[in-house]
Design a protein around this motif. Structure first.
Motif, short mmCIF file in Angstrom:
data_model
loop_
_atom_site.label_atom_id
_atom_site.label_comp_id
_atom_site.label_asym_id
_atom_site.label_seq_id
_atom_site.Cartn_x
_atom_site.Cartn_y
_atom_site.Cartn_z
N ILE A 1 -15.49 1.30 -4.41
CA ILE A 1 -15.80 0.29 -5.42
C ILE A 1 -15.18 0.68 -6.75
CG2 ILE A 1 -17.66 -0.78 -6.75
CD1 ILE A 1 -19.36 -0.62 -4.18
N ILE A 2 -15.30 1.95 -7.11
CA ILE A 2 -14.72 2.43 -8.37
C ILE A 2 -13.20 2.33 -8.32
CG2 ILE A 2 -14.38 4.50 -9.79
CD1 ILE A 2 -17.28 5.27 -9.05
N GLN A 3 -12.60 2.72 -7.18
CA GLN A 3 -11.14 2.65 -7.05
C GLN A 3 -10.64 1.22 -7.19
OE1 GLN A 3 -10.50 4.50 -3.22
NE2 GLN A 3 -10.01 6.47 -4.17
N TRP A 4 -11.27 0.28 -6.51
CA TRP A 4 -10.82 -1.11 -6.58
C TRP A 4 -11.13 -1.73 -7.94
CZ3 TRP A 4 -7.20 -3.24 -3.89
CH2 TRP A 4 -6.89 -2.72 -2.65
N LEU B 1 1.97 3.84 -17.06
CA LEU B 1 1.70 5.28 -17.14
C LEU B 1 0.27 5.60 -16.75
CD1 LEU B 1 3.65 6.19 -20.40
CD2 LEU B 1 4.29 6.69 -18.03
N CYS B 2 -0.67 4.77 -17.17
CA CYS B 2 -2.07 4.96 -16.81
C CYS B 2 -2.25 4.82 -15.30
CB CYS B 2 -2.94 3.96 -17.56
SG CYS B 2 -4.70 4.19 -17.32
N LEU C 1 -3.66 7.71 -12.86
CA LEU C 1 -4.83 7.48 -12.01
C LEU C 1 -4.50 7.68 -10.54
CD1 LEU C 1 -6.43 4.35 -13.71
CD2 LEU C 1 -7.39 6.65 -13.61
N SER C 2 -3.30 7.28 -10.14
CA SER C 2 -2.88 7.46 -8.76
C SER C 2 -2.73 8.95 -8.43
CB SER C 2 -1.56 6.73 -8.51
OG SER C 2 -1.15 6.87 -7.18
N ILE D 1 -2.93 1.91 -0.48
CA ILE D 1 -2.58 0.60 0.06
C ILE D 1 -1.45 0.80 1.05
CG2 ILE D 1 -1.72 -1.71 -0.45
CD1 ILE D 1 -2.95 -1.42 -3.23
N ASN D 2 -1.71 0.48 2.30
CA ASN D 2 -0.72 0.63 3.37
C ASN D 2 -0.13 -0.74 3.67
OD1 ASN D 2 -1.31 3.38 3.60
ND2 ASN D 2 -2.99 2.96 5.01
N ILE D 3 1.16 -0.87 3.46
CA ILE D 3 1.84 -2.13 3.75
C ILE D 3 2.67 -1.93 5.01
CG2 ILE D 3 3.53 -3.80 2.94
CD1 ILE D 3 2.71 -3.05 0.08
N GLN D 4 2.38 -2.71 6.02
CA GLN D 4 3.10 -2.58 7.29
C GLN D 4 4.37 -3.42 7.22
OE1 GLN D 4 0.36 -3.78 10.29
NE2 GLN D 4 -0.98 -2.03 9.98
#
Length: 75
Positions: free
Chosen positions: A5-8, A56-57, A61-62, A70-73
């Motif tokens: 929840i915090i990440q999103w 930059l932020c 954070l990442s 986030i995995n994009i197929q």
């Protein structure tokens, strides 16, 4: 669950920040409002600075692991 929840939430804030900065950067002045050239460039420079700060932020954070993976197929 709380971590997701915090990440999103952080991802949403970053997305909104970047979107607003880009809209100000890409926008034009209203025809009925006279704006000096200096004011116009100041607003655009602040929008570029805000957009760069958002990027930059997001990178920081990442790197700290505070943004969701986030995995994009690919097809």
């Amino acid at each position: 669950m709380k971590k997701k929840i915090i990440q999103w939430g952080l991802m949403t804030v970053l997305g909104l920040w970047g979107m607003v900065s880009f809209m100000v950067l890409a926008g034009e002045e209203a025809p009925e409002v006279c704006m000096t050239l200096g004011d116009f460039f100041l607003i655009k420079a602040l929008a570029i600075t805000s957009f760069a700060g958002c990027i930059l932020c997001g990178k920081w954070l990442s790197k700290k692991g505070l943004l969701p993976e986030i995995n994009i197929q690919e097809d």
